[in-house]
Design a protein around this motif. Sequence first.
Motif, PDB file in Angstrom:
ATOM      1  N   UNK A 160     -12.955 -10.138 -14.861  1.00 34.31           N
ATOM      2  CA  UNK A 160     -11.113 -10.106 -15.258  1.00 34.31           C
ATOM      3  C   UNK A 160     -10.152  -9.863 -13.740  1.00 34.31           C
ATOM      4  N   UNK A 161      -9.184  -9.219 -14.065  1.00 36.38           N
ATOM      5  CA  UNK A 161      -8.263  -8.812 -12.648  1.00 36.38           C
ATOM      6  C   UNK A 161      -7.979  -7.441 -12.142  1.00 36.38           C
ATOM      7  N   UNK A 162      -9.464  -7.117 -11.570  1.00 37.19           N
ATOM      8  CA  UNK A 162      -9.099  -5.393 -10.891  1.00 37.19           C
ATOM      9  C   UNK A 162      -7.912  -5.329  -9.567  1.00 37.19           C
ATOM     10  N   UNK A 163      -6.883  -3.996 -10.758  1.00 35.86           N
ATOM     11  CA  UNK A 163      -5.800  -4.100  -9.462  1.00 35.86           C
ATOM     12  C   UNK A 163      -5.710  -3.140  -8.916  1.00 35.86           C
ATOM     13  N   UNK A 164      -5.380  -2.811  -7.715  1.00 34.15           N
ATOM     14  CA  UNK A 164      -4.894  -1.931  -6.742  1.00 34.15           C
ATOM     15  C   UNK A 164      -6.313  -1.604  -5.834  1.00 34.15           C
ATOM     16  N   UNK A 165      -6.279  -2.227  -5.528  1.00 32.12           N
ATOM     17  CA  UNK A 165      -7.938  -2.184  -4.410  1.00 32.12           C
ATOM     18  C   UNK A 165      -7.637  -1.615  -2.738  1.00 32.12           C
ATOM     19  N   UNK A 166      -7.924  -0.990  -2.131  1.00 33.61           N
ATOM     20  CA  UNK A 166      -7.695  -0.781  -0.900  1.00 33.61           C
ATOM     21  C   UNK A 166      -8.716  -2.022   0.112  1.00 33.61           C
ATOM     22  N   UNK A 167      -7.670  -2.654   1.005  1.00 38.26           N
ATOM     23  CA  UNK A 167      -7.823  -4.042   1.973  1.00 38.26           C
ATOM     24  C   UNK A 167      -9.010  -3.048   2.863  1.00 38.26           C
ATOM     25  N   UNK A 168      -9.474  -1.569   2.484  1.00 40.79           N
ATOM     26  CA  UNK A 168     -10.629  -0.971   3.626  1.00 40.79           C
ATOM     27  C   UNK A 168     -11.538  -1.887   2.906  1.00 40.79           C
ATOM     28  N   UNK A 169     -11.818  -2.266   1.813  1.00 40.44           N
ATOM     29  CA  UNK A 169     -13.270  -1.870   1.268  1.00 40.44           C
ATOM     30  C   UNK A 169     -13.295  -3.616   0.957  1.00 40.44           C
ATOM     31  N   UNK A 170     -12.443  -4.818   1.539  1.00 42.31           N
ATOM     32  CA  UNK A 170     -12.729  -6.273   0.592  1.00 42.31           C
ATOM     33  C   UNK A 170     -13.981  -6.560   2.642  1.00 42.31           C
ATOM     34  N   UNK A 171     -14.187  -7.805   2.458  1.00 38.71           N
ATOM     35  CA  UNK A 171     -14.963  -8.721   3.195  1.00 38.71           C
ATOM     36  C   UNK A 171     -15.163 -10.137   2.985  1.00 38.71           C
ATOM     37  N   UNK A 172     -13.770 -10.515   3.591  1.00 41.68           N
ATOM     38  CA  UNK A 172     -13.727 -12.168   4.311  1.00 41.68           C
ATOM     39  C   UNK A 172     -15.342 -13.199   3.451  1.00 41.68           C
ATOM     40  N   UNK A 173     -15.089 -13.637   2.724  1.00 42.35           N
ATOM     41  CA  UNK A 173     -15.945 -14.746   2.733  1.00 42.35           C
ATOM     42  C   UNK A 173     -15.941 -16.160   2.627  1.00 42.35           C
ATOM     43  N   UNK A 174     -14.525 -16.449   1.988  1.00 44.21           N
ATOM     44  CA  UNK A 174     -14.103 -17.773   2.830  1.00 44.21           C
ATOM     45  C   UNK A 174     -12.125 -18.034   2.581  1.00 44.21           C
TER      46      UNK A 174
END
Length: 463
Positions: free
Chosen positions: A431-445
């Motif tokens: 499902x859709x998860x909203x409002x996650x800060x950019x610092x928690x992301x890691x680019x896969x593709x």
Amino acid sequence: MPDASPGAGRVTPDREVGEKAREGHPVVFVLDKHGTPLQPTSPARARKLLKHGRAVVARHTPFVIRLKDRTVSESQVDGVELGIDPGSKHTGIAVFTAKDGERRGLYSVELAHRGGVIRDKLTARAAYRRGRRTRNLRHRAPRFSNRARPKGWLAPSLRHRVDTTMSWTTRLARWAPVRAVHVERVAFDTHAMSHGGPLAGAEYQYGTLHGTEVREYLLAKWGRGCAYCGATGVPLNIDHIHPRSRGGSDRISNLCAACIPCNEKKSNQPVEDFLSQSPRVLARILAQAKAPLRDAAAVNATRWALWRSLDAAFSTVRTASGGRTKWNRYRTGTPKTHTLDALCVGELDTITRTPATVLSVTATGRGTYARTRTDKYGFPRLRLPRQKQFFGYQTGDLARAVVPTGKRAGTHTGRIAVRATGSFNVKSAHGLVQGIRHKHFRLLQRADGYAYTTRPEGPTTPA
């Protein structure tokens, strides 16, 4: 019996079905150290190569690895083949090996087109422009110069179907050693079906498959099930919604697929009397019976353009009919899906392996050049930012967010939508998860204009 369909005498005959093929995990595509495709390998072997440092990940979805210590000249490459089942809303693509009439399915892709979205957007744009010309505004001169359509022109919604199919066949050819392409020329005869009877002479000069075309189209139109009770996987008759004995015609809009019990129970009753206790079913049948032949026309319009594009891109392109595909499917006991139909295209004896999962690819586009949003009259009401990237990410990127604490704690992997504030949304399989800060992301593709999901192989909604 899978996907029963009307046969001679408008009743489905019993057929012998072959042994069901064994299911297996989709393969992993392999490149040599120079980026040349090698023979695909199993997921277990790919994990070993990555674990021992002999390979690196070249792409996340579909999963592609690149070897660090081998070239194509040092490897045995038998090659693979592609099967394509083109459709108006979905196109199935199968990667398989073929030897002595035996096919082993290695990978399956179901491509969802966005031709309907393109058509709706062009219609809305035309309405906006027409409205601006007729309102009491500054003069907007009509533009008629340079409007000649070149030979072979297709509407944008139809051209999109050809371009996306070609895009994915060339992508697969970059990741796997493709030796041949098999494509099904789907040809629903809309002229013969709309006429309501066999055509001859000057009326029709393109073949005499009217009965077969009607049966195949009705199966697709009514979801390969009974129009009255919804039963599937049973013998089906062709039934006249308004009986012929009461003045009903043989036009395609007066025909439906019906199971034998419903057909016998209805007999020559008017459909209004037969479904007098089920008004919703009656309304659905009457509406669906008059549905336009838009999907059939879309496939007819694009099949030659797709064949010409494939013939220009690949050295060996073989064509086959939809009847041959259906015969192969029944003979091998294969269920009816877009991807399994692609595996059954062309000449074959047996299918010994099918992929257990399918990569569903949805064409989403790469955004829009317009930097405003319009109101219902076509005037700008909201301005969008002039840049696409924020904090190193852009909408459509495939990324993984690991949130340690809080209401959204957990691991979320999927396609993201960026915001200038730094709070991103991610659409995962759950499902859709909203409002996650950019610092928690890691680019896969990086975003490539498509959204990816994985589902088990099996029948889905008709398209």
